[in-house]
Scaffold this active site. Structure first.
Site, PDB file in Angstrom:
ATOM      1  N   GLU A  37     -52.641 -23.445  29.727  1.00  0.00           N
ATOM      2  CA  GLU A  37     -52.533 -22.517  30.853  1.00  0.00           C
ATOM      3  C   GLU A  37     -53.711 -22.607  31.817  1.00  0.00           C
ATOM      4  O   GLU A  37     -53.542 -22.568  33.036  1.00  0.00           O
ATOM      5  CB  GLU A  37     -52.425 -21.073  30.336  1.00  0.00           C
ATOM      6  N   ILE A  66     -43.961 -29.410  23.060  1.00  0.00           N
ATOM      7  CA  ILE A  66     -43.229 -29.468  24.321  1.00  0.00           C
ATOM      8  C   ILE A  66     -43.857 -30.486  25.277  1.00  0.00           C
ATOM      9  O   ILE A  66     -43.645 -30.431  26.491  1.00  0.00           O
ATOM     10  CB  ILE A  66     -43.133 -28.080  24.976  1.00  0.00           C
ATOM     11  N   GLY A  67     -44.624 -31.399  24.679  1.00  0.00           N
ATOM     12  CA  GLY A  67     -45.287 -32.424  25.471  1.00  0.00           C
ATOM     13  C   GLY A  67     -46.781 -32.217  25.533  1.00  0.00           C
ATOM     14  O   GLY A  67     -47.497 -32.960  26.200  1.00  0.00           O
ATOM     15  N   THR A  68     -47.272 -31.228  24.808  1.00  0.00           N
ATOM     16  CA  THR A  68     -48.686 -30.858  24.869  1.00  0.00           C
ATOM     17  C   THR A  68     -49.568 -31.687  23.952  1.00  0.00           C
ATOM     18  O   THR A  68     -50.791 -31.643  24.070  1.00  0.00           O
ATOM     19  CB  THR A  68     -48.844 -29.381  24.501  1.00  0.00           C
TER      20      THR A  68
END
Length: 743
Positions: free
Chosen positions: A710, A471-473
């Site tokens: 996170e 997801i873009g990580t």
């Protein structure tokens, strides 16, 4: 057997970077097939009631409009008579689009207009007329606070607050220094750059190939299969690229159901895309009201911790987060009482958003710690070090590793914390009041069962695959690094495939567990291939490895070499020829080691922030942030730093800008666009430094890596709020800290 091609720990650039910047990467709404038709969702304008009448006649008169689906003509599905829950559903009965005439939240999808072109579908949707019977609604969390209740433990991964230890209320009443305050956080929406969309390609045999905006292709596959009573072989979900998600793609969103329904009914390929306004009609970070009461001795030793939180949920599901538990484990204290409740509102169910629960609960706790330090006349960092927890008292377990003390020291040194003047309003630059604040961050370090497949061809090219997401990580990149290093190959000789439901099982990408989970499976699959190669290499005629033991060889540069004599080697191609194979294929399932259960596994951080507040106008600028992270082994410092930078930027938004405003009279989010939903822009983001503290952890997973997605946001809003107090002397306990609150 070792790998001497050292790729892990190196700042490797994204392997998918070129595809993204050139437009080669395609997203869910960018896949085209001949005859594709388009669906436009019609959203409700009331928060609660029922539909008295839907008149689609004007829309249907337009040439090219194929159908308008409503609750009156949608197909009959068993799903509407039972509550099927996807893998990320909280307990309750999930919302089912077009199920009946009931309206349960504003923005609810109530019709789908399907037409030959996107523009026509959107225009026709504006012609659908709806008459409502309006019922009274309640969307104000404060008004429902007294009706809050303790939710059942229904959501996977949710840990209810531990039972009280000691006598927190009595200890608080006797404490020499007391803080008892309420903190409030606003609703936030994810707003990824790519809106949600699903492109359903209808096969001649009725099978479905679906390009979906999702963080879990196999979750979407399971959802479609169950809802439409299809076998998994009939449903193929693809999501090769995702333009951001932050949790919004964990659950299948309603456009997926709408697109599949239309495709099956019309027997055509269909695309349904949500508008930016409709991105505000499903899931959000819940508003919370939190009370934190801290009692301490005059020297700052904590004697009581009380943390109570009320969060919001919908009428039909119990959305729950781990909000208060952190208060019982971050600091040493023998008298702790934690309480968490939810209140039902006439809104859609909240949805996990980056660091769910922790980013809210730690904000309140860390602001209260700052208030306690000020009242006790102590330095905020000294207070935290004084109450440093060497053990998780919630579970009475040791930490698998904890370098938080090093985060404090290294972050403070880099920031220059020792030069802080303790009195509020005592630091200034002309008309600018300067404030320095700090906070602690914590998040879980988790591993989930995951599978991966590795296929090595005789030309030395390796393909590794798993049904995870990126997801873009940086998932594409880090998995490529793990595979390449394990087999001693160059980055350019390795291809990693993901985002395909037919690939080996993987959990949804969330919770900062992807590297730990999928990465461990990739490593294990490649190690299995390596074992075959070594056996073959020993049998090559005249092999210098014939008598070598596994620990005496290294895999590097496409060869298996003697570690003591690197010039003596067998190429991988030679080994495979000896084995008589054109390719080697292995699949591995990596599961958490049971010994993990003996430990609390966490990432930690220390965040230091500087703000400058205009004394006359009250405008706040975050001028410096130093984030020191203890995240285990850092596999790629470049992509890791990028994750923390993005999280800090979001933390700035949470502290000062982000708020989805609801009109309680209408029960409707009003700033449902990117013009009025404020997020940090370039001018808001200044110096951000990221420090990775050395941390060795052999417990968390075979790679020793902890997730970073996170932890970077946890504590940022608190550090900024504390800096604002230090600058101005005014304590704002409601996020975001806007001009009206500060003035």
């Amino acid at each position: 057997m070792k790998a001497s091609t050292r790729l892990l720990g190196q700042p490797v650039s994204r392997v998918d970077g070129r595809a993204k910047v050139t437009g080669e990467a395609r997203y869910a709404a960018e896949f085209h097939v001949p005859g594709l038709i388009y669906g436009q969702v019609v959203s409700s304008t009331i928060a609660r009631g029922r539909i008295k009448k839907i008149d689609a006649s004007e829309a249907l008169q337009l040439q090219g409009v194929l159908q308008v689906f409503t609750h009156e003509n949608r197909p009959r599905l068993a799903w509407f008579d039972r509550s099927y829950r996807d893998d990320d559903s909280p307990s309750g009965s999930p919302f089912r689009p077009l199920a009946d005439d009931k309206i349960v939240y504003s923005g609810q999808p109530i019709a789908l207009v399907v037409a030959e072109t996107f523009e026509l579908a959107r225009h026709a949707a504006s012609l659908v007329r709806i008459e409502y019977e309006v019922h009274s609604h309640e969307t104000d969390l404060r008004a429902r606070r007294d009706k809050a209740y303790v939710p059942a433990q229904g959501k996977d991964g949710f840990e209810p607050p531990p039972k009280p230890r000691g006598h927190a209320d009595k200890a608080f009443a006797k404490a020499a220094v007391q803080i008892d305050a309420e903190y409030e956080s606003a609703v936030e929406h994810h707003n990824p750059m790519e809106p949600h969309a699903s492109t359903v390609i209808y096969g001649d045999d009725g099978s479905l190939t679906i390009y979906d905006k999702t963080q879990g292709v196999q979750n979407s596959q399971k959802y479609v299969s169950n809802v439409f009573n299809l076998s998994k072989d009939e449903v193929h979900i693809l999501s090769p690229f995702v333009g951001g998600a932050f949790g919004s793609g964990l659950r299948p969103q309603y456009q997926l159901f709408m697109a599949v329904m239309a495709a099956r009914e019309l027997k055509r390929s269909v695309r349904v895309s949500l508008t930016r306004q409709q991105m505000f009609t499903f899931g959000h970070r819940p508003a919370t009201l939190q009370r934190v009461a801290l009692g301490a001795a005059q020297d700052g030793t904590l004697e009581a911790v009380i943390h109570e939180a009320v969060g919001e949920t919908s009428r039909f599901e119990d959305y729950i987060e781990v909000v208060v538990n952190w208060a019982g484990m971050l600091y040493q204290c023998d008298n702790v009482r934690l309480d968490y409740k939810v209140a039902q509102l006439d809104c859609y169910t909240p949805l996990d958003m980056r660091a769910p629960g922790a980013v809210l609960g730690v904000y309140a706790l860390e602001c209260a710690m700052d208030e306690l330090a000020h009242r006790a006349g102590l330095d905020p960092l000294a207070l935290r070090l004084k109450n440093y927890a060497e053990r998780d008292q919630n579970k009475d377990k040791p930490f698998s590793s904890k370098e938080l003390r090093a985060c404090y020291h290294q972050g403070a040194e880099r920031f220059g914390w020792a030069r802080r003047s303790p009195a509020p309003r005592s630091m200034r630059e002309g008309k600018q009041l300067v404030g320095w604040g700090m906070a602690t961050g914590i998040w879980d370090a988790m591993q989930q069962p995951s599978s991966a497949k590795a296929v090595l061809s005789i030309d030395g090219k390796l393909t590794v695959s798993s049904a995870t997401s990126d997801i873009g990580t940086g998932t594409y990149t880090v998995m490529t690094q793990i595979a390449a290093e394990t087999l001693g190959l160059r980055i350019q000789d390795v291809t990693f495939k993901l985002g395909d439901s037919s690939l080996p099982m993987a959990p949804m990408e969330g919770g900062s567990w992807t590297v730990a989970s999928v990465g461990s499976a990739v490593k294990e699959a490649c190690e299995k291939v390596r074992e075959h190669l070594f056996k073959f290499a020993r049998k090559v005629e005249g092999s210098p490895l014939a008598k070598a033991r596994p620990e005496e060889v290294v895999f590097t540069e496409g060869c298996i070499r003697l570690a003591a004599e690197p010039d003596k080697a067998v190429t991988l191609t030679q080994a495979m020829r000896q084995g008589g194979v054109l390719s080697l294929e292995e699949e591995a399932l990596a599961v958490p080691d049971p010994k993990q259960l003996q430990y609390t596994r966490s990432t930690h951080s220390a965040v230091f922030a500087e703000v400058k507040v205009d004394e006359d106008f009250g405008t706040v600028r975050v001028t410096r942030v130093v984030s020191a992270i203890a995240g285990g082994r850092i596999l790629n410092p470049k992509t890791a730093r990028s994750q923390i930078l993005g999280a800090v930027v979001w933390g700035i938004g949470m502290a000062l800008e982000e708020e989805t405003a609801i009109d309680q009279t209408l029960g409707r989010f009003m700033n449902h666009n990117l013009a009025e939903y404020h997020v940090p822009v370039h001018a808001d983001v200044r110096g951000i430094e990221v420090l990775f503290v050395d941390e060795d952890d052999s417990i968390v997973n075979p790679l020793g890596a902890k997730g970073l997605g996170e932890i970077g946001i946890v504590g940022v809003a608190a550090a900024i709020a504390n800096a604002v107090f230090h600058a101005t002397g005014k304590r704002v306990r409601s996020l975001p800290i806007t001009l009206d609150k500060l003035l």
